[in-house]
Structures are given as structure tokens and as C-alpha cells.
Design an enzyme around this catalytic site. Structure first.
Site, PDB file in Angstrom:
ATOM      1  CE  LYS A  26      -4.268  -0.309  -5.331  1.00 19.64           C
ATOM      2  NZ  LYS A  26      -4.480  -1.511  -4.542  1.00 19.64           N
ATOM      3  N   GLY A  27      -0.661   5.530  -4.198  1.00 19.28           N
ATOM      4  CA  GLY A  27      -0.008   6.313  -3.147  1.00 19.28           C
ATOM      5  C   GLY A  27      -0.364   7.773  -3.090  1.00 19.28           C
TER       6      GLY A  27
ATOM      7  CD  GLU B  74       4.195   8.793  -7.720  1.00 20.24           C
ATOM      8  OE1 GLU B  74       3.141   8.613  -7.078  1.00 20.24           O
ATOM      9  OE2 GLU B  74       4.730   7.921  -8.416  1.00 20.24           O
ATOM     10  CG  ASP B  75       3.259   8.356  -3.234  1.00 21.98           C
ATOM     11  OD1 ASP B  75       3.855   8.198  -4.321  1.00 21.98           O
ATOM     12  OD2 ASP B  75       3.024   7.410  -2.462  1.00 21.98           O
TER      13      ASP B  75
ATOM     14  CG  ASP C 126      12.508   6.655  -5.257  1.00 22.81           C
ATOM     15  OD1 ASP C 126      12.253   6.447  -6.450  1.00 22.81           O
ATOM     16  OD2 ASP C 126      12.253   5.833  -4.373  1.00 22.81           O
TER      17      ASP C 126
ATOM     18  CE  LYS D 298      12.114   8.413   0.268  1.00 24.06           C
ATOM     19  NZ  LYS D 298      12.266   6.963   0.481  1.00 24.06           N
TER      20      LYS D 298
END
Length: 173
Positions: free
Chosen positions: A44-45, A101-102, A105, A133
Site C-alpha cells: 500500500k505504501g 515502490e515507496d 532497503d 536506502k
């Protein structure tokens, strides 16, 4: 222990975000000029970033789809087990796919998703992340389009979005 926050100072402002999304959109349009593209939002991000970015991709022949996947469960560290909670509905065979994608990492989840789409016959699969990240990466996966890279010192700071301005997370005890 409680932390009192008098003022939040944004890491990235709304204006910086708007400019970067436009730049990313222009680059993606240039890279896919004359080619159809399937843009896949990782729910959902990424939904707010996805919405802003696909508006910038209007010149392209574009199909949209959605994916919900997790390797975190209710934890903050990857379990290394990727769970597909909702797969895309479009047939990806022979198509260029851009996964949006938000935050990326470790890279483990996106590596599995990319492999999954390639097995399904996608012509190409590229990754687009609002926040990259890199300091937390444990795979050699390439992020083709990065909005913002969190450098050393910020890589251990969680982030949250509030009115599309990015702030460092603080303890809310």
C-alpha cells in the site's frame, strides 16, 4: 523515556519531491519512448508516489496494475520470506514492466518480485523507488530510478509521509 519534539524539519520538502517526481517521469518517458509499459504499484505504501509518477508518464502507452507483497509481516526487519498477498492481474508476457515502490532497503523483496515477473515472461523489468536506502542493501539489485537516496546517518532513521513531506521519524511514546 519520552521525546518532546518542538518542530519537525523536513528531510525533503514538497517542492523538492514535486521536482524529483517530474524529473523521474521525464527520464522514464525518454527511456520508454515508443514502447508500451506496464507500471506496477506495490501496495500500500507506494500508492501516493505511484499516482503522482504515472501522471508524469502520460505521453507513454501505459497499463497500470497493482501488487501487494511483504517480507516484513508485523516486524521492522525482513524475514527473507516473500509473501505475495495480491499478484498482478495483467498478462506480462512480452511486456516492459516498471515496478514502483515507496522504499527499497535490503532489496530482497524487490529481487523476488523482479524474478517472479521475468519467470512470467516479461520482456524487461525495471525498479523505481521513491526512497532508496542503499546503506541497507544486502543484494546487488539495481534500482533503475531512485527518487531520493538516504545516505549514511539517515539509513537507520525511519521515515513517514505526512502531506507528502518526508520527515525523520521520532519516538511517539
Amino acid at each position: 523515556m519520552s521525546i518532546v519534539v518542538k518542530e519537525l524539519k523536513p528531510v525533503f520538502t514538497k517542492d523538492q519531491i514535486d521536482v524529483r517526481v517530474r524529473e523521474m517521469g521525464a527520464q522514464i518517458c525518454q527511456d520508454y519512448a515508443g514502447e508500451p509499459l506496464v507500471a506496477v504499484c506495490v501496495l500500500k505504501g507506494a500508492v501516493l508516489f505511484f499516482s503522482d509518477l504515472v501522471r508524469e508518464l502520460a505521453p507513454l502507452e501505459l497499463e497500470l496494475d497493482f501488487l501487494r507483497v511483504s517480507s516484513y509481516g508485523n516486524d521492522t526487519q525482513s524475514s527473507h520470506e516473500v509473501c505475495f498477498k495480491k499478484d498482478v492481474e495483467l498478462n506480462l508476457r512480452g511486456k516492459n514492466v516498471l515496478i514502483i515502490e515507496d522504499v527499497i532497503d535490503s532489496g530482497l523483496t524487490m529481487q523476488k518480485v523482479k524474478e517472479h515477473f521475468l519467470v512470467r515472461g516479461a520482456k524487461s523489468v525495471k525498479l523505481c523507488a521513491f526512497i532508496d536506502k542503499r546503506e541497507r542493501r544486502i543484494t546487488d539489485i539495481k534500482i533503475d530510478y531512485s527518487g531520493f537516496v538516504l545516505e549514511r546517518g539517515l539509513d537507520t532513521v525511519s521515515i513517514w509521509l505526512k502531506s507528502i513531506v518526508i520527515y525523520p521519524e521520532f519516538s511517539r511514546r
